[in-house]
Design a protein around this motif. Structure first.
Motif, mmCIF file in Angstrom:
data_model
loop_
_atom_site.group_PDB
_atom_site.id
_atom_site.type_symbol
_atom_site.label_atom_id
_atom_site.label_comp_id
_atom_site.label_asym_id
_atom_site.label_seq_id
_atom_site.Cartn_x
_atom_site.Cartn_y
_atom_site.Cartn_z
ATOM 1 N N ALA A 565 40.396 14.619 -12.146
ATOM 2 C CA ALA A 565 41.001 13.821 -11.072
ATOM 3 C C ALA A 565 41.927 14.714 -10.264
ATOM 4 N N TYR A 566 41.939 14.482 -8.963
ATOM 5 C CA TYR A 566 42.803 15.233 -8.048
ATOM 6 C C TYR A 566 43.812 14.254 -7.476
ATOM 7 N N ASP A 567 45.091 14.581 -7.523
ATOM 8 C CA ASP A 567 46.053 13.731 -6.820
ATOM 9 C C ASP A 567 47.340 14.468 -6.472
ATOM 10 N N LYS A 568 48.273 13.717 -5.893
ATOM 11 C CA LYS A 568 49.612 14.202 -5.516
ATOM 12 C C LYS A 568 49.569 15.439 -4.628
ATOM 13 N N ILE A 569 48.846 15.332 -3.541
ATOM 14 C CA ILE A 569 48.849 16.484 -2.618
ATOM 15 C C ILE A 569 50.181 16.547 -1.875
ATOM 16 N N ASN A 570 50.656 17.755 -1.711
ATOM 17 C CA ASN A 570 51.901 17.943 -0.975
ATOM 18 C C ASN A 570 51.751 19.195 -0.124
ATOM 19 N N ILE A 571 52.243 19.110 1.104
ATOM 20 C CA ILE A 571 52.143 20.301 1.944
ATOM 21 C C ILE A 571 53.515 20.669 2.486
ATOM 22 N N ASP A 572 53.862 21.920 2.318
ATOM 23 C CA ASP A 572 55.137 22.428 2.841
ATOM 24 C C ASP A 572 54.833 23.395 3.956
ATOM 25 N N HIS A 573 55.349 23.075 5.145
ATOM 26 C CA HIS A 573 55.228 24.050 6.224
ATOM 27 C C HIS A 573 56.307 25.085 6.013
ATOM 28 N N VAL A 574 55.891 26.303 6.005
ATOM 29 C CA VAL A 574 56.853 27.352 5.686
ATOM 30 C C VAL A 574 57.770 27.615 6.866
ATOM 31 N N SER A 575 57.202 27.661 8.051
ATOM 32 C CA SER A 575 58.029 27.965 9.210
ATOM 33 C C SER A 575 58.258 26.696 10.027
ATOM 34 N N GLU A 576 59.528 26.430 10.359
ATOM 35 C CA GLU A 576 59.901 25.272 11.182
ATOM 36 C C GLU A 576 59.152 25.322 12.508
ATOM 37 N N ASN A 577 59.112 26.527 13.028
ATOM 38 C CA ASN A 577 58.463 26.770 14.296
ATOM 39 C C ASN A 577 57.052 26.197 14.347
ATOM 40 N N HIS A 578 56.371 26.333 13.217
ATOM 41 C CA HIS A 578 54.982 25.887 13.187
ATOM 42 C C HIS A 578 54.838 24.439 12.813
ATOM 43 N N VAL A 680 43.578 20.344 5.993
ATOM 44 C CA VAL A 680 43.439 21.061 4.730
ATOM 45 C C VAL A 680 42.655 20.125 3.804
ATOM 46 N N LEU A 681 41.523 20.575 3.328
ATOM 47 C CA LEU A 681 40.673 19.740 2.491
ATOM 48 C C LEU A 681 40.594 20.343 1.093
ATOM 49 N N ILE A 682 40.910 19.539 0.100
ATOM 50 C CA ILE A 682 40.806 20.013 -1.275
ATOM 51 C C ILE A 682 39.631 19.280 -1.917
ATOM 52 N N GLY A 683 38.684 20.047 -2.443
ATOM 53 C CA GLY A 683 37.491 19.390 -2.957
ATOM 54 C C GLY A 683 36.970 19.968 -4.252
ATOM 55 N N SER A 684 36.086 19.176 -4.849
ATOM 56 C CA SER A 684 35.402 19.592 -6.057
ATOM 57 C C SER A 684 34.077 20.260 -5.672
ATOM 58 N N SER A 685 33.645 20.017 -4.427
ATOM 59 C CA SER A 685 32.533 20.766 -3.832
ATOM 60 C C SER A 685 32.764 20.707 -2.333
ATOM 61 N N SER A 686 31.878 21.342 -1.556
ATOM 62 C CA SER A 686 32.098 21.336 -0.105
ATOM 63 C C SER A 686 31.896 19.946 0.482
ATOM 64 N N ARG A 687 31.192 19.062 -0.246
ATOM 65 C CA ARG A 687 30.997 17.703 0.279
ATOM 66 C C ARG A 687 31.652 16.651 -0.603
ATOM 67 N N ASP A 688 32.433 17.103 -1.552
ATOM 68 C CA ASP A 688 33.136 16.136 -2.397
ATOM 69 C C ASP A 688 34.634 16.418 -2.242
ATOM 70 N N ILE A 689 35.137 16.029 -1.067
ATOM 71 C CA ILE A 689 36.529 16.315 -0.736
ATOM 72 C C ILE A 689 37.400 15.203 -1.328
ATOM 73 N N ARG A 690 38.394 15.615 -2.125
ATOM 74 C CA ARG A 690 39.199 14.606 -2.825
ATOM 75 C C ARG A 690 40.559 14.358 -2.162
ATOM 76 N N LEU A 691 41.114 15.399 -1.519
ATOM 77 C CA LEU A 691 42.460 15.257 -0.950
ATOM 78 C C LEU A 691 42.492 15.892 0.438
ATOM 79 N N ARG A 692 43.335 15.328 1.315
ATOM 80 C CA ARG A 692 43.465 15.876 2.664
ATOM 81 C C ARG A 692 44.921 15.962 3.089
ATOM 82 N N ALA A 693 45.232 16.960 3.872
ATOM 83 C CA ALA A 693 46.570 17.059 4.456
ATOM 84 C C ALA A 693 46.412 17.729 5.809
ATOM 85 N N GLU A 694 47.485 17.770 6.566
ATOM 86 C CA GLU A 694 47.361 18.340 7.901
ATOM 87 C C GLU A 694 48.436 19.387 8.169
ATOM 88 N N ILE A 695 48.028 20.406 8.893
ATOM 89 C CA ILE A 695 48.981 21.420 9.339
ATOM 90 C C ILE A 695 49.067 21.320 10.860
#
Ligand code: BGC
Length: 790
Positions: A565-578, A680-695
């Motif tokens: 199981a995949y869960d609890k995705i979190n994304i930290d932008h490193v630079s404020e600028n971006h 940002v797509l996190i998957g168990s295969s290229s077509r089995d994407i379990r989690l998503r986030a955005e940059i």
């Protein structure tokens, strides 16, 4: 050896001696020059075992080599997605090579699998450049850590066997950079191979062996390569042109003929002696480096149980493609094993990579060992591998054909499960020849269909180095892709089938449903000496995604006996600028930063929710959805293989750099990361994407000086309008001409002449034609100059 000594040697060498160093002595050695203290060194193939050709036989053939450990070929190793394992295999190969006196091992192969028909696909890792590059780097580090050099091959675009020594690959700059060169770029930058082997073919007109742009500008000047370039065996076209382009060593030697051409070229001033000296300098440095294996070794030698490593590698290389609750097999009273390949397993491909295995295991014996004495295991040949050989008679004349199937069917019907071995006979996968189609031999397909019709629990084990069509996939209960698993493949297959090993391989290449669906279908392998890479950057899953084609099995797919199981995705932008929102950025607010710049960090939790210990390969893909240019739907940018006990969780972290978001922009001859939103797509295969986030990225980033192409008289008014500064310059130029201001206004609807996009696509030069004589050629030149001065 210090620089001074090397310079002294070069100074003392005659022109003839220097030229002679630039080609080999025979097939496998460089020339020694005793007076100068330069030793000759031995090179051997590679890549999945040490093929040291026997010198005690007069005319040794490909298979006349000393015994050595035979690992799974690259297709299989890649399916492990395990960098640590690749490194271990590299270490073991380095140790074995060293013990055999080998100084350079000819591998790994980092070519991209453009078409599944490619005859040498079994020797290459993947259709994806990131995966190929990372695996190659891990392998190289392993070998070289033992003080043995590698030769990363075949640079570049050697993606077919048809006319491989003369074909010209016509490739767009983006496809070359983003796909075909990328795997080499990663391996060169991360692992510094001591040598690199240039390919036979031509790329966009020039032979790779004399391609200055590839061998010098890109390889050395851009990527910082410091080793030597070796020609693939017989890849030299024009020796002097090769030397000028950056090819140090011609292999095999040409009996002094081409050395003489070098001497003459220096004498008649076609070639400067400095160019020759530079080649000799690099050669001597590399030769001395390989000579000194003990001191070059940076890693500790590992335990030398190579057979066990070959087994572990095989077990991780195999992919459970399908499983309808039948595997692992346990406690059956009767199992029918069917197919000549069960007894005569295919373990490697044909050609220069062929290794004479040190030990060979046996599938049937291994299977028996894994079962109690009460389990009855029958074996039927099912088909004859000889039948597929070209010289054998057609099916109707083949007496055995039906009898073999019938006997196998009877046993299958009486058993609780049938294991059918199928795959490509040896002749189908060989260096020097592409495949004609993706089909299994007809007799094997017929067998599978017949067995499946009487046995619901039919398990098919495939042994092949590249994809095959699987039209019978719905008829069988399970499919295990065994690839070409090397000397310990039999035990690995038996252990996966019986559950001693939990399968953990995933596809490093797409298995298409049909040949017609494949990306290069229209253009492979080209005609005469020309092959157009018409599919461009859409190679492998990039193509199936874009065309929304459903393949038989996706890139990155592979089943396990447990669940994750995949869960609890979190994304930290490193630079404020971006992190600022896209609305705030200005289009031409371009920042000159490096592609290694960290943009964001993504983390998530992976949990083994099943009942068995297992390994999962988590994959990170980036989707550049706001791009102004064509981009693949998604691209692999990171992955990790993790072992988890039942119930165990682990937090995984991936770093995302500017380079991960970039594409190659030919107009600026550089990598460019556009501003905008990225998924940002996190998957168990290229077509089995379990989690998503955005940059969200507010500025564009480039590896080079400028992100803006130069303007010229054919730049469109729309292009100029896109660039705020440029637009202001143009406005200033016409500030005294109100009619013109109205004519080239994007706001003023009155100016709409009734042709959509007229202004948007209007080249600057057409201001002469369409403004009633208000602009001259001189005016246009002045404006172009001003725009470029910005
Ligand atoms: C192959 C290379 C190999 C070389 C030496 C060539 O035909 O393309 O991969 O290393 O022979 O055997």
């Amino acid at each position: 050896m210090n620089q001074g000594k090397i310079e002294k040697i070069i100074d003392d060498l005659s022109l003839e001696a220097k030229a002679s160093l630039c080609s080999g002595r025979g097939a496998w050695n460089t020339k020694a020059i005793k007076e100068a203290g330069i030793p000759g060194i031995l090179m051997t193939d590679g890549p999945h075992g040490v093929r040291k050709v026997r010198e005690d036989i007069d005319d040794p053939g490909i298979k006349d080599s000393y015994e050595a450990t035979c690992y799974p070929t690259a297709s299989g190793l890649a399916a492990s997605w395990n960098l640590k394992l690749l490194n271990e295999v590299g270490v073991a190969l380095g140790q074995e090579a060293r013990a055999m006196g080998v100084k350079i091992l000819l591998g790994p192969g980092a070519n991209i699998k453009r078409s599944p028909l490619g005859g040498r696909n079994f020797e290459y890792f993947s259709e994806d450049p990131y995966l190929s590059g990372k695996l190659a780097a891990a392998y190289i580090r392993g070998v070289q850590g033992q003080g043995v050099g590698t030769s990363l091959k075949h640079f570049v675009a050697n993606n077919q066997e048809f006319r491989r020594m003369s074909v010209n690959a016509e490739i767009s700059e983006r496809a070359l950079r983003e796909i075909y060169l990328k795997s080499f770029e990663i391996a060169v930058k991360e692992a510094s191979p001591w040598s690199l082997m240039c390919a036979y073919n031509r790329v966009n007109g020039s032979y790779c062996s004399e391609h200055h742009r590839l061998l010098t500008e890109i390889l050395r000047e851009e990527w910082g390569f410091e080793g030597i370039v070796i020609s693939d065996w017989g890849a030299v076209n024009d020796r002097v042109a090769g030397l000028k382009a950056g090819l140090e060593l011609e292999m095999p030697g040409s009996q002094g003929i081409r050395d003489q051409e070098i001497v003459e070229a220096v004498k008649n001033k076609e070639l400067t002696e400095e160019v020759l000296d530079e080649a000799v300098r690099r050669l001597i440095k590399t030769i001395f480096k390989t000579e000194n294996q003990e001191s070059q070794a940076t890693d500790k030698a590992q335990d030398s149980n190579y057979n066990e490593l070959a087994y572990r590698a095989a077990a991780e290389s195999m992919i459970l493609l399908k499983n309808e609750d039948i595997l692992p097999l346990a406690n059956q009273d009767r199992i029918a094993v069917i197919g000549e390949m069960a007894d005569n397993l295919r373990r490697q491909g044909q050609g220069s990579s062929y290794v004479k295995p040190a030990e060979l295991d046996d599938f049937l014996e291994s299977l028996k060992k894994n079962h109690s004495d009460t389990t009855e295991i029958t074996y039927d040949k099912g088909y004859s591998l000889d039948y597929d050989r070209a010289e054998t008679p057609g099916r109707d004349q083949d007496q055995d054909y039906y009898q073999l199937i019938k006997a196998a069917k009877d046993n299958a019907a009486e058993a609780e499960a049938a294991i059918v071995f199928a795959g490509l006979p040896e002749e189908f996968e060989a260096e020097g020849q592409d495949r004609a189609d993706l089909k299994l031999p007809e007799n094997q397909e017929a067998l599978i269909n017949e067995i499946a019709s009487v046995q619901a629990n039919t398990i098919v084990v495939l042994t092949n180095g590249a994809p095959v069509e699987i039209p019978w996939q719905d008829k069988v209960a399970a499919i295990l892709e065994g690839y070409l698993g090397g000397q310990s493949a039999g035990r690995a297959i038996a252990d996966i089938i019986t559950g001693k090993v939990n399968p953990s391989g995933k596809l490093a290449e797409t298995f298409p449903a049909a040949l017609e669906d494949t990306p290069a279908y229209l253009n492979f392998p080209g005609e005469k000496d020309r092959v157009l890479y018409g599919e461009d950057i859409y190679v492998g899953y990039r193509y199936y995604d874009k065309k929304e084609i459903e393949p038989a099995y996706h890139f990155g797919h592979g089943l396990s006996y447990t669940d994750f199981a995949y869960d609890k995705i979190n994304i930290d932008h490193v630079s404020e600028n971006h992190n600022s929102s896209i609305e705030e950025h200005s289009n031409n607010d371009r920042v000159n930063q490096n592609m290694d710049e960290l943009i964001a960090q993504v983390s998530f939790t992976l949990t083994n929710t099943g009942t068995r210990t297992g390994r999962e390969i988590a994959q990170l893909y980036i989707s550049a959805k706001d791009s102004q240019v064509r981009r693949p739907v998604k691209e692999l940018k990171d992955f990790e293989k993790v072992k988890l006990e039942p119930g165990q969780s682990e937090k995984l972290k991936f770093a995302i750099t500017a380079g991960d978001l970039s594409y190659y922009e030919p107009e600026i001859a550089n990598w460019l990361t556009e501003p905008g939103n990225y998924q940002v797509l996190i998957g168990s295969s290229s077509r089995d994407i379990r989690l998503r986030a955005e940059i969200k990225l507010s500025d564009s980033i480039t590896a080079g000086e400028s992100t803006r192409p130069d303007f010229n008289q054919n730049s469109t008014i729309g292009d100029i309008h896109q660039d705020q500064d440029a637009w202001q310059i143009l406005q200033a130029e016409i500030s005294d001409k109100p009619e013109l201001q109205q004519f080239i206004s994007f706001e003023d609807k009155e100016a709409d002449i009734g042709i959509p996009n007229f202004l948007e696509y209007l080249p600057l030069r057409n201001l002469i034609t369409f403004t009633g004589g208000q602009f001259t050629g001189e005016d246009i030149k002045r404006i172009v100059n001003r725009l470029n001065q910005k």
